[in-house]
Design a protein around this motif. Structure first.
Motif, PDB file in Angstrom:
ATOM      1  N   ASN A  74     -11.958   2.462   7.610  1.00 39.88           N
ATOM      2  CA  ASN A  74     -13.155   2.286   6.777  1.00 39.88           C
ATOM      3  C   ASN A  74     -13.462   0.820   6.474  1.00 39.88           C
ATOM      4  OD1 ASN A  74     -11.648   1.471   4.536  1.00 39.88           O
ATOM      5  ND2 ASN A  74     -11.556   3.517   3.648  1.00 39.88           N
ATOM      6  N   ASN A 100      -7.668   3.123   5.786  1.00 40.94           N
ATOM      7  CA  ASN A 100      -8.373   1.947   5.279  1.00 40.94           C
ATOM      8  C   ASN A 100      -8.712   0.905   6.341  1.00 40.94           C
ATOM      9  OD1 ASN A 100      -8.821   2.089   2.178  1.00 40.94           O
ATOM     10  ND2 ASN A 100      -6.886   3.120   2.625  1.00 40.94           N
ATOM     11  N   ASP A 118     -11.694  -1.490   4.866  1.00 37.41           N
ATOM     12  CA  ASP A 118     -11.102  -2.131   3.686  1.00 37.41           C
ATOM     13  C   ASP A 118      -9.936  -3.034   4.050  1.00 37.41           C
ATOM     14  OD1 ASP A 118     -12.762  -1.338   1.761  1.00 37.41           O
ATOM     15  OD2 ASP A 118     -11.430   0.136   0.825  1.00 37.41           O
ATOM     16  N   LEU A 119      -9.273  -2.712   5.158  1.00 39.36           N
ATOM     17  CA  LEU A 119      -8.172  -3.539   5.656  1.00 39.36           C
ATOM     18  C   LEU A 119      -8.524  -3.977   7.077  1.00 39.36           C
ATOM     19  CD1 LEU A 119      -5.098  -1.291   4.702  1.00 39.36           C
ATOM     20  CD2 LEU A 119      -5.635  -3.524   3.689  1.00 39.36           C
ATOM     21  N   THR A 142       0.846  -1.207   0.000  1.00 41.50           N
ATOM     22  CA  THR A 142       0.000   0.000   0.000  1.00 41.50           C
ATOM     23  C   THR A 142       0.877   1.251   0.000  1.00 41.50           C
ATOM     24  OG1 THR A 142      -0.034   0.330   2.389  1.00 41.50           O
ATOM     25  CG2 THR A 142      -1.666  -1.216   1.486  1.00 41.50           C
TER      26      THR A 142
END
Ligand code: GLU
Length: 325
Positions: A85, A82, A87-88, A73
């Protein structure tokens, strides 16, 4: 005949299901979960660090049913955003960036209430690398020069703002405040597209070794009263040295300041998953340490230092069980 066929088909289905269960191990495997760790550029230390954590976690995959995967990343800031949110599941981030996220400072316009810390890992020094023929011998001489501060989302880009402040400079005082990624900055330096770059990274690392082989370069000290003050005012920074004897042409230690790399997650990630990650690393710490030379000085105790986000309850459970908290 029809009846017989149905019985046969049921028997067959049963056998296939049983075989499936047998192959996938016991219960938890059927509830298999994939977790992602956000790291950094492929030539840095975060990427192999994510790999090392996943390697230990995946060893027992058949038992716990969790499969770990690594993503390259943009770095610390990207990873925290992330993780928040969703995503990770996990991300690696510098201690200063973690602190700024928790307190809504720097790039973070609001406090990251859901951010949770897991453990800290290796030290990362602030490294200002310049071409040997650039004429730059002191940090203040980057004024008017082309310096890569790091891609947007990287930890170094965030930390560079503090360095510029100490030097009484802004990005506008540089001829170029580059946003090249860590994996591309070596070629940019060799091509002369930049005079130098700023990088927060653990040592030794292969990426920097390659750069010092590719181009004659120097490490510039980040020390003196301004930097002493910076360290004094912010307890996520410590005085440090980028070790000599690793990179070509750098024989002496170079004074600078440092942070630590840390593993972070979100309060939304289940306790069992975080517990498993911690257990995989802490119950086999010697094996983990053998996976990268930057981990040489790690101890279970030092890995609980430098964390400003609250500990995730899954991690805390492991530390309490083992007398670490
Ligand atoms: N410290 C860098 C960052 O936060 C990453 C260094 C590395 O990849 O090892 O972006």
């Amino acid at each position: 005949m029809l009846q017989q066929n149905r019985i046969l088909s049921r028997l067959l289905t049963g056998a296939i299901l049983a075989l499936g269960l047998l192959l996938s191990g016991t219960g938890p495997a059927s509830a298999s979960k994939l977790v992602f760790i956000g790291t950094g550029g492929v030539t840095g230390v975060y990427y192999p660090t994510g790999g090392a954590i996943c390697r230990l976690l995946n060893t027992e995959r058949r038992v716990h049913g969790v499969r770990c995967a690594v993503e390259s990343t943009g770095g610390s800031v990207y990873n925290i955003i992330n993780v928040l949110n969703g995503d990770l599941d996990f991300g690696i981030a510098q201690t200063d960036v973690q602190w700024k996220a928790v307190n809504g400072k720097g790039k973070f316009t609001e406090k990251a209430e859901k951010l949770r810390s897991v453990f800290s890992i290796h030290s990362e020094t602030a490294a200002l690398v310049v071409r040997a023929d650039s004429g730059i011998t002191r940090a203040s001489e980057i004024k008017g020069r082309k310096i890569n501060l790091g891609n947007i989302g990287s930890g170094q880009r965030e930390t560079s703002q503090d360095v510029l402040k100490v030097l009484n400079l802004t990005e506008a005082d540089l001829k170029l405040a580059g946003d090249i990624s860590s994996s591309d900055q070596g070629v940019a330096l060799a091509d002369g597209r930049i005079d130098g770059f700023f990088y927060m990274v653990g040592h030794p690392n292969e990426g920097m070794k390659d750069i010092f082989y590719m181009v004659k370069a120097r490490l510039i000290p980040l020390s003196g009263p301004g930097f002493e003050q910076l360290v004094k005012e912010n307890n996520y920074y410590v005085n440090s040295k980028t070790p000599g004897g690793i990179y070509r042409g750098v024989s002496e230690d170079v004074p600078t300041f440092a942070v630590k790399a840390t593993l972070v997650t979100s309060s939304n990630v289940p306790d069992e998953i975080v517990y498993l990650v911690v257990k995989s690393v802490f119950s086999d710490l010697e094996r983990f340490k053998a996976l990268h030379p930057a981990y040489a000085n790690l101890t279970a105790k030092s890995m609980l230092e430098g964390l400003s986000a609250p500990l995730h309850p899954g991690a805390l459970r492991y530390y309490k069980e083992h007398g670490l908290k």
